[in-house]
Design a protein around this motif. Structure first.
Motif, mmCIF file in Angstrom:
data_model
loop_
_atom_site.group_PDB
_atom_site.id
_atom_site.type_symbol
_atom_site.label_atom_id
_atom_site.label_comp_id
_atom_site.label_asym_id
_atom_site.label_seq_id
_atom_site.Cartn_x
_atom_site.Cartn_y
_atom_site.Cartn_z
ATOM 1 N N GLY A 222 0.789 -1.219 0.000
ATOM 2 C CA GLY A 222 0.000 0.000 0.000
ATOM 3 C C GLY A 222 0.819 1.264 0.000
ATOM 4 N N THR B 263 1.105 4.022 -5.203
ATOM 5 C CA THR B 263 -0.081 3.963 -6.048
ATOM 6 C C THR B 263 0.197 4.630 -7.384
ATOM 7 O OG1 THR B 263 -0.935 6.021 -5.104
ATOM 8 C CG2 THR B 263 -1.704 3.952 -4.110
ATOM 9 N N SER C 286 -7.087 1.547 -2.499
ATOM 10 C CA SER C 286 -6.501 1.173 -1.219
ATOM 11 C C SER C 286 -6.650 -0.329 -1.038
ATOM 12 C CB SER C 286 -7.184 1.914 -0.068
ATOM 13 O OG SER C 286 -8.557 1.576 0.002
ATOM 14 N N ARG C 287 -5.977 -0.879 -0.071
ATOM 15 C CA ARG C 287 -6.092 -2.319 0.169
ATOM 16 C C ARG C 287 -6.078 -2.603 1.660
ATOM 17 N NH1 ARG C 287 -2.951 -1.913 3.237
ATOM 18 N NH2 ARG C 287 -0.808 -2.667 3.451
#
Length: 124
Positions: A55, A58, A71-72
């Motif tokens: 994360g 990006t 997002s994760r």
């Protein structure tokens, strides 16, 4: 093998928000990249956003930058796409994808696993 299941699509009005989810299962490694693509009727599949497994990094397509957030949640093996200020041109089937080689590039050919897609329709 990796299995991906998207959810959260629907019909909304222009200006509304929507959050897509993608649950990943199978052999997931920390080097994997998770991404969202979309395909509108009569158009080619296009890159939306990508995130590395930690994360920390990006990448966004210019046409969603500032409106969408990827997002994760590694505890749930789930990646999200928060879509704000939706426009009619965002209407498409949205696909979750996994790239096993790392990197955040937009080329669909580098992503080896795909979900079945979820429809997002934005009315004007």
């Amino acid at each position: 093998q990796v299995q991906l299941v998207e959810s959260g699509g629907g019909l909304v009005q222009a200006g509304d928000s929507l959050r897509l989810s993608c649950a990943a299962s199978g052999r997931i490694f920390s080097t994997y990249t998770l991404a969202w693509f979309r395909q509108a009727p009569g158009k080619e599949r296009e890159f939306v956003a990508a995130v590395n497994w930690s994360g920390s990094r990006t990448n966004y397509a210019d046409y969603v930058k500032g409106r969408f957030t990827i997002s994760r949640d590694y505890t749930k093996n789930t990646v999200y796409l928060q879509m704000n200020s939706l426009k009619p041109e965002d209407t498409a089937v949205y696909y979750c994808a996994v790239r096993v080689t790392g990197g955040l590039g937009p080329g669909a050919e580098n992503y080896g696993y795909w979900g079945q897609g979820t429809q997002v329709t934005v009315s004007s």
